[in-house]
Design a protein around this motif. Structure first.
Motif, PDB file in Angstrom:
ATOM      1  N   UNK A  91       8.678   1.503   3.652  1.00  0.00           N
ATOM      2  CA  UNK A  91       8.955   2.080   2.258  1.00  0.00           C
ATOM      3  C   UNK A  91       8.627   0.785   1.423  1.00  0.00           C
ATOM      4  N   UNK A  92       7.949   1.235   0.294  1.00  0.00           N
ATOM      5  CA  UNK A  92       7.514   0.310  -0.647  1.00  0.00           C
ATOM      6  C   UNK A  92       7.672   0.465  -2.015  1.00  0.00           C
ATOM      7  N   UNK A  93       8.072  -0.488  -2.776  1.00  0.00           N
ATOM      8  CA  UNK A  93       8.531  -0.398  -4.354  1.00  0.00           C
ATOM      9  C   UNK A  93       7.401   0.415  -4.893  1.00  0.00           C
ATOM     10  N   UNK A  94       6.109  -0.111  -4.603  1.00  0.00           N
ATOM     11  CA  UNK A  94       5.028   0.710  -5.323  1.00  0.00           C
ATOM     12  C   UNK A  94       3.983   0.620  -4.517  1.00  0.00           C
ATOM     13  N   UNK A  95       2.730   1.266  -4.715  1.00  0.00           N
ATOM     14  CA  UNK A  95       1.428   1.407  -4.037  1.00  0.00           C
ATOM     15  C   UNK A  95       0.782  -0.022  -4.058  1.00  0.00           C
ATOM     16  N   UNK A  96       1.244  -0.834  -5.231  1.00  0.00           N
ATOM     17  CA  UNK A  96       0.589  -2.003  -5.112  1.00  0.00           C
ATOM     18  C   UNK A  96       1.017  -2.730  -4.325  1.00  0.00           C
ATOM     19  N   UNK A  97       2.511  -2.919  -3.945  1.00  0.00           N
ATOM     20  CA  UNK A  97       3.101  -3.699  -2.883  1.00  0.00           C
ATOM     21  C   UNK A  97       2.528  -3.486  -1.763  1.00  0.00           C
TER      22      UNK A  97
END
Length: 349
Positions: free
Chosen positions: A321-327
């Motif tokens: 689980x990531x805070x954003x696609x960029x992360x």
């Protein structure tokens, strides 16, 4: 099945020993006297420091290697000390501190030694059956309600797990990469509880019903059968990995070339002599679980471990689980960069 008194006695003795050796390194155990005993002045003698990855306990591994190392000391005329440890991390720390000249390592630990700690591979183990690889396993009791891998995976949060530390290929990386991560799972969160110990202690925990499933490998299972045959008969394997390359021997890059050549020649020839010498050497090899001898090898043999770690990290990132696609993309880019770096290090040595 109830455990008899002799089993409980052996279990307590084994765990008492494990508590002793797990406190840290057993450094500088001199195998055969002082530097002056070799016939050379103490300030001109190069001591060979041999690191031993534990199979069983640290003290057992030391005893298994003792005969071979005594012959090494006699043949080369250098004192030999051992660095025997209770954990993979302990041996890695000793190598990083330049306290080890030659060492027996598993694949993931060897990658770290080559890429970051100025070591290089020069030999690989050959099993007594001629194979140059081991198999990781997941093990349960014979009477376990877990009948197969599907049964294990069907009920998240129910079972108790015993595994090895993160630097262990068969005790952690292989099950994680082949069983859990491809399904979007992580063993640390899939199980109701996770305990981390050595392979032998984990097998004992399964027999004693303290955990439901444990990771292991075929050399440690064979050792367990020899030590506790009646208890080993209560175990059942529910998963086996594909063949994983055997452990390797590494040398410190800074060793003087003449000593490096002597060590290499001794190891590669050991167990191959004819006559009584060969019989004696092969008997010493037989004390080390499943060891039949050594073959010449290079850092290239470690590429499967680099690739296994790369696949595992990618799977974990993609299912995380990531805070954003960029992360996520930043993490994947870092994994790619690390994989290229490690591959270059192996190919470039």
């Amino acid at each position: 099945m109830a455990l008899d008194t002799s089993w409980l006695h052996r279990l307590r003795n084994y765990r008492r020993l494990m508590r002793m050796v797990s406190r840290g390194l057993l450094l500088g155990l001199l195998l055969a006297g002082s530097a002056s005993a070799s016939g050379q002045p103490a300030d001109t003698v190069s001591t060979i420091r041999f690191g031993i990855l534990p199979i069983g306990s640290a003290s057992e591994s030391l005893e298994q290697w003792r005969g071979l190392l005594e012959e090494l000391q006699k043949r080369l005329g250098h004192p030999v000390t051992t660095v025997s440890v209770g954990s993979y991390a302990g041996l890695s720390d000793a190598i990083g501190a330049q306290q080890v000249d030659i060492a027996f390592l598993s694949g993931k630990l060897a990658v770290q030694a080559v890429v970051h700690q100025h070591m290089h591979v020069f030999a690989q183990f050959v099993r007594s059956d001629g194979a140059v690889g081991n198999v990781a396993m997941l093990v349960v009791r014979n009477d376990s309600p877990i009948h197969n891998l599907a049964g294990l995976l069907a009920t998240p949060g129910r079972w108790r797990y015993a595994r090895s530390e993160h630097l262990s290929v068969t005790g952690y990386t292989a099950p994680e990469a082949d069983v859990f991560a491809p399904r979007g799972l992580n063993s640390d969160t899939f199980f109701a509880s996770v305990r981390v110990a050595d392979h032998q202690g984990n097998l004992l925990s399964v027999v004693n019903r303290e955990v439901d499933v444990a990771s292991s490998n075929n050399p440690d299972m064979d050792l367990f059968r020899r030590r506790f045959p009646s208890e080993a008969a209560q175990l059942r394997v529910i998963w086996r990995s594909p063949l994983i390359p055997s452990g390797v021997l590494v040398l410190r890059d800074g060793l003087p070339p003449p000593l490096r050549e002597q060590l290499t020649a001794f190891i590669l020839a050991y167990g191959r002599a004819a006559g009584e010498a060969g019989v004696r050497e092969r008997a010493q090899l037989a004390r080390i679980p499943d060891l039949g001898g050594f073959v010449a090898q290079t850092n290239h043999v470690l590429q499967p471990f680099v690739d296994m770690q790369y696949a595992l990290l990618r799977q974990e990132a993609e299912h995380g689980q990531w805070v954003s696609p960029q992360a996520l993309q930043a993490r994947l880019a870092q994994i790619e960069s690390d994989h290229r770096r490690d591959t270059r290090a192996l190919l470039g040595h």
